[in-house]
Design a protein around this motif. Sequence first.
Motif, PDB file in Angstrom:
ATOM      1  N   SER A  73       0.838  -1.194   0.000  1.00  0.00           N
ATOM      2  CA  SER A  73       0.000   0.000   0.000  1.00  0.00           C
ATOM      3  C   SER A  73       0.873   1.244   0.000  1.00  0.00           C
ATOM      4  O   SER A  73       1.922   1.286   0.658  1.00  0.00           O
ATOM      5  CB  SER A  73      -0.921  -0.008   1.220  1.00  0.00           C
ATOM      6  N   TYR A  74       0.453   2.293  -0.751  1.00  0.00           N
ATOM      7  CA  TYR A  74       1.247   3.510  -0.910  1.00  0.00           C
ATOM      8  C   TYR A  74       0.351   4.750  -0.765  1.00  0.00           C
ATOM      9  O   TYR A  74      -0.842   4.711  -1.076  1.00  0.00           O
ATOM     10  CB  TYR A  74       1.902   3.552  -2.299  1.00  0.00           C
ATOM     11  N   TRP A  75       0.965   5.860  -0.311  1.00  0.00           N
ATOM     12  CA  TRP A  75       0.320   7.172  -0.359  1.00  0.00           C
ATOM     13  C   TRP A  75       0.875   7.923  -1.566  1.00  0.00           C
ATOM     14  O   TRP A  75       2.082   8.034  -1.729  1.00  0.00           O
ATOM     15  CB  TRP A  75       0.608   7.994   0.899  1.00  0.00           C
ATOM     16  N   VAL A  76      -0.008   8.436  -2.396  1.00  0.00           N
ATOM     17  CA  VAL A  76       0.399   9.181  -3.579  1.00  0.00           C
ATOM     18  C   VAL A  76      -0.142  10.606  -3.457  1.00  0.00           C
ATOM     19  O   VAL A  76      -1.327  10.812  -3.188  1.00  0.00           O
ATOM     20  CB  VAL A  76      -0.133   8.535  -4.874  1.00  0.00           C
ATOM     21  N   LYS A  77       0.737  11.597  -3.654  1.00  0.00           N
ATOM     22  CA  LYS A  77       0.334  13.005  -3.574  1.00  0.00           C
ATOM     23  C   LYS A  77       0.246  13.572  -4.990  1.00  0.00           C
ATOM     24  O   LYS A  77       1.191  13.459  -5.772  1.00  0.00           O
ATOM     25  CB  LYS A  77       1.339  13.797  -2.738  1.00  0.00           C
ATOM     26  N   ILE A  78      -0.915  14.178  -5.313  1.00  0.00           N
ATOM     27  CA  ILE A  78      -1.162  14.684  -6.669  1.00  0.00           C
ATOM     28  C   ILE A  78      -1.533  16.163  -6.605  1.00  0.00           C
ATOM     29  O   ILE A  78      -2.313  16.575  -5.740  1.00  0.00           O
ATOM     30  CB  ILE A  78      -2.320  13.914  -7.360  1.00  0.00           C
ATOM     31  N   ASP A  79      -0.977  16.941  -7.531  1.00  0.00           N
ATOM     32  CA  ASP A  79      -1.366  18.350  -7.666  1.00  0.00           C
ATOM     33  C   ASP A  79      -2.764  18.395  -8.289  1.00  0.00           C
ATOM     34  O   ASP A  79      -2.972  17.914  -9.403  1.00  0.00           O
ATOM     35  CB  ASP A  79      -0.359  19.081  -8.559  1.00  0.00           C
ATOM     36  N   SER A  80      -3.733  18.988  -7.562  1.00  0.00           N
ATOM     37  CA  SER A  80      -5.115  18.977  -8.043  1.00  0.00           C
ATOM     38  C   SER A  80      -5.345  19.943  -9.204  1.00  0.00           C
ATOM     39  O   SER A  80      -6.380  19.886  -9.863  1.00  0.00           O
ATOM     40  CB  SER A  80      -6.071  19.321  -6.900  1.00  0.00           C
ATOM     41  N   LYS A  81      -4.399  20.839  -9.459  1.00  0.00           N
ATOM     42  CA  LYS A  81      -4.529  21.768 -10.585  1.00  0.00           C
ATOM     43  C   LYS A  81      -4.014  21.156 -11.885  1.00  0.00           C
ATOM     44  O   LYS A  81      -4.652  21.257 -12.935  1.00  0.00           O
ATOM     45  CB  LYS A  81      -3.750  23.056 -10.296  1.00  0.00           C
ATOM     46  N   THR A  82      -2.850  20.524 -11.801  1.00  0.00           N
ATOM     47  CA  THR A  82      -2.193  20.036 -13.017  1.00  0.00           C
ATOM     48  C   THR A  82      -2.311  18.535 -13.216  1.00  0.00           C
ATOM     49  O   THR A  82      -2.089  18.035 -14.317  1.00  0.00           O
ATOM     50  CB  THR A  82      -0.696  20.390 -12.970  1.00  0.00           C
ATOM     51  N   GLY A  83      -2.641  17.799 -12.125  1.00  0.00           N
ATOM     52  CA  GLY A  83      -2.678  16.348 -12.224  1.00  0.00           C
ATOM     53  C   GLY A  83      -1.303  15.713 -12.113  1.00  0.00           C
ATOM     54  O   GLY A  83      -1.162  14.508 -12.275  1.00  0.00           O
TER      55      GLY A  83
END
Length: 233
Positions: A73-83
């Motif tokens: 299991s992993y945590w992934v951080k994504i920029d909500s503006k650019t994806g």
Amino acid sequence: MGKKWGFITLFISLLILSALVGWLLLKPEDSSAEAISKQEAKKIVENRYGGNVTLLQAEEQLYYARLDIKNQSYWVKIDSKTGKILSIERIGTINEEDPPPSLSEDEIKKIILSKAAGELISFNKTESGGRPVFVGVVRDTDENKTTVTVDADTGNVVSEKTTPANPPKRVTENEAIAAAQKEVKGEIDDVDIETENGQTFYLIEIKTPDDNEATVQIHAITGEVMSVTWDDK
């Protein structure tokens, strides 16, 4: 003197141009840019790494996704503006005994309405078989009501039952007897009601004046004669 002023003017112009270029390069992103949706963020992560996103949370201008790949299991951080994926961090090995993350009420409502079209007139959380479930009642345009029970954690539909707005009325015992005596004249000896293969019917035994016996089968909803069986002597 003229050359000196010309040099100063050129120097000031260069300073202004440099400042303008620097502002263009370092200006903040347009805050009006439309953020990607949760579904789009989920698709970006799963397309990049495979596996399944089992939890997705929004925080300011970021999405945090829990991604399960095989037993990791992993945590992934994504920029909500650019994806853009900003980071991925391993959480650990998945323990199959750990309960899955609960679905939101909105997600449960969508599942219920996908099973029964209409207006959701009742929605509550309870327990069934020791597990948390949501029970929703949907009323359609014909006033029929469908009760859908959904597992609160997995989203699986536990049960689904539709109740007609105007359920068919069962003929009374006296009405069934009257229908039977129109078919076979005589004295009523016995009356039973039975259900077989989803059909409910009356079995009415009649003794005729010439001492014969017949069993008349009457449909419990329509009142129609289904069969007449004569006893062999």
